[in-house]
Design an enzyme around this catalytic site. Structure first.
Site, PDB file in Angstrom:
ATOM      1  N   ILE A  63      54.873  65.618  29.736  1.00  0.00           N
ATOM      2  CA  ILE A  63      56.062  65.720  30.587  1.00  0.00           C
ATOM      3  C   ILE A  63      56.297  67.230  30.714  1.00  0.00           C
ATOM      4  O   ILE A  63      56.264  67.958  29.725  1.00  0.00           O
ATOM      5  CB  ILE A  63      57.274  64.971  29.983  1.00  0.00           C
ATOM      6  CG1 ILE A  63      58.559  65.193  30.809  1.00  0.00           C
ATOM      7  CG2 ILE A  63      57.527  65.314  28.535  1.00  0.00           C
ATOM      8  CD1 ILE A  63      59.749  64.324  30.336  1.00  0.00           C
ATOM      9  N   SER A  64      56.484  67.706  31.941  1.00  0.00           N
ATOM     10  CA  SER A  64      56.563  69.146  32.171  1.00  0.00           C
ATOM     11  C   SER A  64      57.822  69.759  31.564  1.00  0.00           C
ATOM     12  O   SER A  64      58.818  69.077  31.322  1.00  0.00           O
ATOM     13  CB  SER A  64      56.545  69.441  33.673  1.00  0.00           C
ATOM     14  OG  SER A  64      55.506  68.751  34.305  1.00  0.00           O
ATOM     15  N   GLN A  65      57.741  71.064  31.385  1.00  0.00           N
ATOM     16  CA  GLN A  65      58.860  71.869  30.889  1.00  0.00           C
ATOM     17  C   GLN A  65      60.019  71.793  31.897  1.00  0.00           C
ATOM     18  O   GLN A  65      59.799  71.888  33.104  1.00  0.00           O
ATOM     19  CB  GLN A  65      58.316  73.292  30.798  1.00  0.00           C
ATOM     20  CG  GLN A  65      59.258  74.360  30.393  1.00  0.00           C
ATOM     21  CD  GLN A  65      58.616  75.736  30.638  1.00  0.00           C
ATOM     22  OE1 GLN A  65      57.423  75.832  30.921  1.00  0.00           O
ATOM     23  NE2 GLN A  65      59.418  76.765  30.539  1.00  0.00           N
TER      24      GLN A  65
END
Ligand code: SAH
Length: 217
Positions: A63-65
């Site tokens: 899951i992206s930053q």
């Protein structure tokens, strides 16, 4: 006066960090505030859900930053009447953020496990304008296009023409472009009558966009 809950402090710090990094679009900040990120991370990472970092999810993906999610969303300039295509559903977090800003979001994921998980999660949380499709996002979703906006959340060496073709005129796409283990940059394309305008933006690190639907679950 009501006591300030520790979770509220965490959410306030989350907003402040996004602003400090330069996110200024109020509708994007509001969407980031509205999506409960703790529901999109693995149970063992709940405590870090609001930290500004990418986290592992199932199938070896991430899951992206939060900053990168907010940045790409801001660059995409989504308007309320837009239909948006996302490639790389992962946890469904980015799709949830987009769904607050758009009329409809279609998101394609190559792992069935992730697609099913995200679909269930978004349904439980009450998101009704997001459709999750298990399939190869490199092909886009031609039967559901054209789209006003396209966001790709996995990195590829070159912008796929198949996706450009699914943008309407004046449409925009944001996509991480670059080698698998090297420097990738967010590229913003704006489709014009004659072709497209390209802007190279910040350096990022994304998992690769892989061809085909995953054979394993
Ligand atoms: N947007 C996600 C994070 C993306 S991680 C979130 O908010 O959680 C990148 C995702 O792209 C991974 O889940 C990976 O499986 C998916 N992916 C990679 N190649 C793909 C392809 N060809 N089609 C669809 N999804 C793909």
């Amino acid at each position: 006066m009501a006591a300030i809950h520790a979770d509220d402090v965490e959410r306030m710090e989350f907003q402040l960090a996004l602003r400090r990094h330069g996110i200024s679009d109020q509708s994007v900040l509001r969407a980031m505030d509205e999506v409960p990120r703790e529901h999109f991370v693995l149970p063992e990472h709940r405590d870090s859900a609001y930290a500004d970092q990418a986290l592992p999810i199932d199938c070896g993906q991430t899951i992206s930053q939060p900053y990168v999610v907010a940045y790409m969303t801001e660059q995409l300039a989504v308007e309320p009447e837009h239909r948006v295509l996302e490639i790389g559903t992962g946890s469904g977090y980015q799709a949830a953020v987009l769904s607050h800003l758009a009329r409809e979001v279609v998101s394609v994921e190559r792992y069935r496990t992730l697609a099913d998980g995200a679909r269930q999660r978004l349904k439980t949380l009450g998101y009704s304008n997001v459709m999750i499709v298990a399939g190869d996002g490199l092909a886009g979703a031609p039967e559901r296009g054209p789209f006003d906006r396209i966001m790709v959340t996995a990195a590829i060496e070159d912008v796929p023409q198949m996706l450009v073709d699914q943008l309407g005129e004046g449409g925009k796409m944001v996509i991480p472009v670059g080698p698998r283990n090297g420097v990738q940059r967010i590229v913003k394309l704006t489709k014009t009558s004659g072709g497209s305008d390209r802007q190279d933006l910040i350096a990022v690190r994304f998992v690769p966009l892989l061809p085909g639907q995953a054979r394993e679950l």
